[in-house]
Design a protein around this motif. Structure first.
Motif, short mmCIF file in Angstrom:
data_model
loop_
_atom_site.label_atom_id
_atom_site.label_comp_id
_atom_site.label_asym_id
_atom_site.label_seq_id
_atom_site.Cartn_x
_atom_site.Cartn_y
_atom_site.Cartn_z
N GLN A 18 76.50 -0.71 7.60
CA GLN A 18 75.66 0.49 7.60
C GLN A 18 75.75 1.24 8.93
O GLN A 18 75.85 2.47 8.95
CB GLN A 18 74.21 0.10 7.31
N LEU A 22 77.25 5.04 9.39
CA LEU A 22 76.48 6.15 9.94
C LEU A 22 77.23 6.86 11.07
O LEU A 22 77.28 8.09 11.14
CB LEU A 22 75.12 5.65 10.44
N LYS A 25 80.37 8.75 9.58
CA LYS A 25 80.02 9.94 8.80
C LYS A 25 79.54 11.07 9.69
O LYS A 25 79.75 12.25 9.40
CB LYS A 25 78.95 9.59 7.77
N LYS A 26 78.90 10.70 10.80
CA LYS A 26 78.41 11.71 11.73
C LYS A 26 79.57 12.45 12.40
O LYS A 26 79.51 13.67 12.62
CB LYS A 26 77.53 11.04 12.79
#
Length: 211
Positions: A18, A22, A25-26
């Protein structure tokens, strides 16, 4: 580097998957991320999803078998990029995985920027090498040392038996030596090679036995 790409994160800890997702994807809005928690799932995803460009691969996962995982992935998808993502120290593990065919080695304890940089470089240049690993490679190039040359003939003999899966008792019987002597040799081998298990010994043996 293309803007839209697919990445498979392989780690048996959901919090790691996870967190990495994150961060990625940022920084890469067009990324598609798949997940696997063991090596069986890894193969399933790769078989079902031919679009995966990069595997972010932990080396300590259920069903995984050290550097053999790289060969198995390459047999399935030879063109895919593999970036090792591990908490194990680079100085002890990175070179054996890179020699086995990985495109880079990234320590999990690094900063977020390192993950982004590593993924970018592997996709655009085909490899990622940290500054620490560059120094290690330079030293190895200077020395050109085969670590197995540090072992005596008897230690090499026992190392080969251990790699072949022969137990301490069987070694004792084959070589007609005491069990305690086998244990002593085993500890001596591990100390000379700076390792602590037979899996690491097998990696070193595969890489250097014929050098």
């Amino acid at each position: 580097m293309k803007n839209n790409f697919s990445l498979l994160i392989v780690d048996d800890h959901s919090v790691v998957r996870q967190g990495a997702s994150l961060s990625l994807k940022k920084h890469f809005p067009g990324i598609t991320i798949y997940n696997a928690s063991d090596f069986e799932q890894t193969i399933d995803v790769l078989e079902q999803t031919p679009s995966v460009d990069l595997v972010l691969l932990d080396i300590n996962i259920p069903g995984g078998n050290s550097t053999d995982m790289i060969a198995q992935i390459r047999a399935l998808r030879d063109e895919i990029k593999i970036l090792i993502f591990s908490a194990y120290e680079e100085q002890h593990y990175a070179m054996r995985y890179i020699r086995a065919g990985a495109n880079g080695y990234l320590n999990k304890n690094g900063e977020e920027e390192e993950i982004i940089s590593a993924v970018s470089e592997v996709l655009s240049k085909g490899e990622y090498v940290s500054e620490e690993l560059r120094d290690i490679i330079k030293e190895l190039d200077k020395k050109k040392v085969n670590p197995l040359e540090e072992l005596s003939e008897r230690e090499l003999e026992i190392a080969k038996l251990l790699v072949d899966g022969v137990t301490n008792l069987e070694i004792s019987n084959r070589l007609n030596i005491h069990m305690s002597t086998v244990s002593t040799y085993k500890m001596r081998i591990f100390k000379k090679l700076d390792i602590d298990n037979v899996v690491c010994l097998a990696d070193i043996y595969r890489l250097y036995a014929n050098s």
